[in-house]
Design a protein around this motif. Structure first.
Motif, short mmCIF file in Angstrom:
data_model
loop_
_atom_site.label_atom_id
_atom_site.label_comp_id
_atom_site.label_asym_id
_atom_site.label_seq_id
_atom_site.Cartn_x
_atom_site.Cartn_y
_atom_site.Cartn_z
N ARG A 237 57.12 8.14 24.81
CA ARG A 237 56.87 7.87 26.23
C ARG A 237 56.14 9.04 26.90
O ARG A 237 55.20 8.82 27.67
CB ARG A 237 58.20 7.58 26.95
CG ARG A 237 58.78 6.21 26.64
CD ARG A 237 59.89 5.86 27.61
NE ARG A 237 61.03 6.76 27.46
CZ ARG A 237 62.03 6.56 26.60
NH1 ARG A 237 62.02 5.50 25.80
NH2 ARG A 237 63.04 7.41 26.55
N GLN A 240 52.55 9.00 25.97
CA GLN A 240 51.79 7.95 26.66
C GLN A 240 51.55 8.28 28.13
O GLN A 240 50.47 8.01 28.66
CB GLN A 240 52.55 6.62 26.55
CG GLN A 240 52.61 6.04 25.15
CD GLN A 240 53.55 4.87 25.04
OE1 GLN A 240 54.43 4.68 25.88
NE2 GLN A 240 53.37 4.05 24.01
N GLU A 241 52.56 8.86 28.77
CA GLU A 241 52.51 9.03 30.22
C GLU A 241 51.98 10.40 30.65
O GLU A 241 51.21 10.50 31.61
CB GLU A 241 53.91 8.80 30.80
CG GLU A 241 54.41 7.37 30.58
CD GLU A 241 55.89 7.22 30.89
OE1 GLU A 241 56.50 8.21 31.37
OE2 GLU A 241 56.44 6.12 30.65
#
Length: 267
Positions: A237, A240-241
């Motif tokens: 995560r 991705q972020e």
């Protein structure tokens, strides 16, 4: 999916995750063909699997070559068909890109990406004839989070993951399922020359643990099996972020990581 009497082909099945998976499948009653490039390790693996009652045989073949892929499928067809193909064979050479030879780069792309694609293509008539066929692609956690000094390996394994995802959608409703497995650092012969530990992001687990998850994924018809638990998914995560956070983390680790993986080679 019930695995009793399923006909399975596992590439790179004479050691590591491949052999551990063969043990798990034999325990479920599957009939298993394993492949490997070297006769003696393959013979030992087959002997061990037969000792626990497995209906098993081995094929000496290099799936990185056209001839080897053909030999592999001829051997697998001896069961009268094929229900499950496990694309497990792989190779790695870590290090800076400019220090990696063209031959090493080509070898990784050949065995980690091109060989599974071409073997799957050749196996499709058998898998379609099964009526309940499954393709399992063993990728890597590095396909989810690219690490420094593994650029080509990451590219090939990420390519294998997206190959599986696309193929799954291509075969939707046609009797062939595709599952992708993302192991983390695993105690296998392939990792024997890697000296990186947990402090550098290489938290190792046993091949048996990976194989158990793989087989559970088969039984539940999972789309993906991601090893590493909540910690791995949290990193995915972040990647991705806010990928710059991991960029900074890896930058701090680079000197120690470069030294720890500079001899990591299994081609």
């Amino acid at each position: 999916m019930h695995l009793q009497d399923k006909r399975v082909l596992i590439t790179g099945g004479s050691s590591g995750i491949g052999l551990a998976t063969a043990h798990q499948l034999v325990a479920k009653g599957a009939r298993v063909c394993i492949t490997g490039r070297r006769q003696e390790p393959l013979d030992r693996a087959v002997e061990a699997l037969r000792a626990i009652g497995g209906d098993v045989f081995g094929v000496v073949a290099d799936v990185g070559t056209h001839e080897g892929r053909g030999t592999t499928l001829v051997g697998a067809a001896a069961f009268g068909g094929l229900d499950i193909l496990v694309n497990n064979a792989g190779g790695v050479r870590a290090g800076r890109l400019e220090d990696t030879t063209e031959a090493e780069i080509r070898a990784m792309v050949e065995v980690d990406l091109l060989a599974p694609i071409l073997l799957t293509r050749m196996a499709m008539p058998l898998l379609r004839a099964s009526g309940d066929g499954v393709i399992v692609n063993v990728a890597s956690g590095i396909a989810l989070i690219g690490m420094p000094f593994y650029a080509t390996y990451a590219a090939a394994k990420a390519g294998l993951a997206r190959f599986g995802e696309s193929l799954r959608r291509e075969f939707s409703g046609e009797g062939v399922h595709v599952m992708t497995v993302y192991p983390g650092a695993t105690e296998t012969p392939m990792m024997s020359t890697n000296r990186a530990g947990p402090e550098l992001g290489f938290v190792r687990e046993s091949a048996d643990d990976v194989a158990i998850s793989l087989v559970q994924g088969l039984e539940s018809r999972a789309l993906e099996v991601v090893r590493g638990g909540d910690a791995r998914m949290a990193m995915v995560r972040i990647n991705q972020e806010t990928p710059a956070v991991l960029d900074e983390r890896f930058q701090a680790l680079k000197p120690a990581l470069a030294e720890a993986v500079r001899d990591h080679s299994a081609l």
